[in-house]
Write an enzyme that holds these catalytic residues in place. Structure first.
Site, PDB file in Angstrom:
ATOM      1  N   HIS A   1       0.825  -1.207   0.000  1.00 51.22           N
ATOM      2  CA  HIS A   1       0.000   0.000   0.000  1.00 51.22           C
ATOM      3  C   HIS A   1       0.857   1.254   0.000  1.00 51.22           C
ATOM      4  O   HIS A   1       2.065   1.208   0.193  1.00 51.22           O
ATOM      5  CB  HIS A   1      -0.939  -0.001   1.215  1.00 51.22           C
ATOM      6  CG  HIS A   1      -0.229  -0.008   2.534  1.00 51.22           C
ATOM      7  ND1 HIS A   1       0.323   1.122   3.104  1.00 51.22           N
ATOM      8  CD2 HIS A   1       0.024  -1.024   3.405  1.00 51.22           C
ATOM      9  CE1 HIS A   1       0.875   0.814   4.263  1.00 51.22           C
ATOM     10  NE2 HIS A   1       0.722  -0.492   4.473  1.00 51.22           N
TER      11      HIS A   1
ATOM     12  N   CYS B   1       3.165  -4.922   6.571  1.00 46.17           N
ATOM     13  CA  CYS B   1       2.885  -4.595   5.176  1.00 46.17           C
ATOM     14  C   CYS B   1       4.121  -4.018   4.480  1.00 46.17           C
ATOM     15  O   CYS B   1       5.107  -3.684   5.109  1.00 46.17           O
ATOM     16  CB  CYS B   1       1.746  -3.588   5.090  1.00 46.17           C
ATOM     17  SG  CYS B   1       0.163  -4.244   5.642  1.00 46.17           S
TER      18      CYS B   1
END
Length: 194
Positions: A154, A170
């Site tokens: 992301h 992440c």
């Protein structure tokens, strides 16, 4: 009248020594030889190593994303090999938050919302339960959801995180880079984290 001799400093001595050593080559007209670096590792301007996809993937079906957590770089190859991209990333804070191996993109969201995972909430009880899309959202402007629960590639609005161990699991990119990767990748793009 007595003349005072100048004091010899280390800097003056080193400079004189360097000039003296260079004099024979200059006096004889010998050319300085540049080393041949054509067979060394290719690197881009950011000093990231560029990779060939073949050691990591058996094919480029649906494109391929390789995340090198050591060098903190993400590599993307299109299915037809016409596009190769290399982006700096943020990576997980610690080994226990890092997941390595093969996965794939299962969902793409522009303007994602965010909820902390149960383990994030346990570590950081002061965090909000929900953050809507926008400038305060830790997922930035775009998110690629992976087949592993809670794992994403992301964007981030906090650009200080890129190039660092700064995430809870992440892989983060600058918002402009995740927007490019978002447009290039598809649901089904294969992903390998090493």
């Amino acid at each position: 009248m007595t003349r005072k001799m100048p004091t010899l400093t280390r800097r003056a001595f080193a400079g004189g020594l360097a000039a003296g050593l260079a004099t024979p080559a200059l006096a004889t007209g010998e050319a300085q030889i540049e080393p041949d670096i054509s067979n060394t590792v290719r690197r881009n301007v950011s000093s990231f190593r560029t990779y060939d996809w073949k050691p990591f993937f058996s094919s480029l079906d649906n494109g391929a994303i390789l995340v090198d957590t050591t060098s903190r770089a993400l590599h993307y190859w299109s299915e037809d090999e016409s596009v190769y991209k290399l982006y700096p990333t943020s990576v997980p804070l610690s080994e226990d938050l890092t997941r390595l191996g093969r996965t794939r993109v299962v969902r793409k969201v522009e303007g994602p919302d965010w909820r902390p995972t149960p383990s994030m909430k346990e570590r950081n009880p002061e965090w909000p339960d929900y953050v809507p899309p926008g400038p305060d959202n830790p997922l930035g402007t775009h998110a690629l959801y992976l087949s592993w629960t809670y794992y994403r590639i992301h964007g981030t609005h906090d650009t200080r995180k890129i190039g660092r161990k700064s995430s809870n699991g992440c892989i983060g990119l600058y918002n402009e880079h995740i927007a490019q990767l978002f447009s290039l990748s598809t649901v089904g793009t294969q992903v390998l984290l090493i």
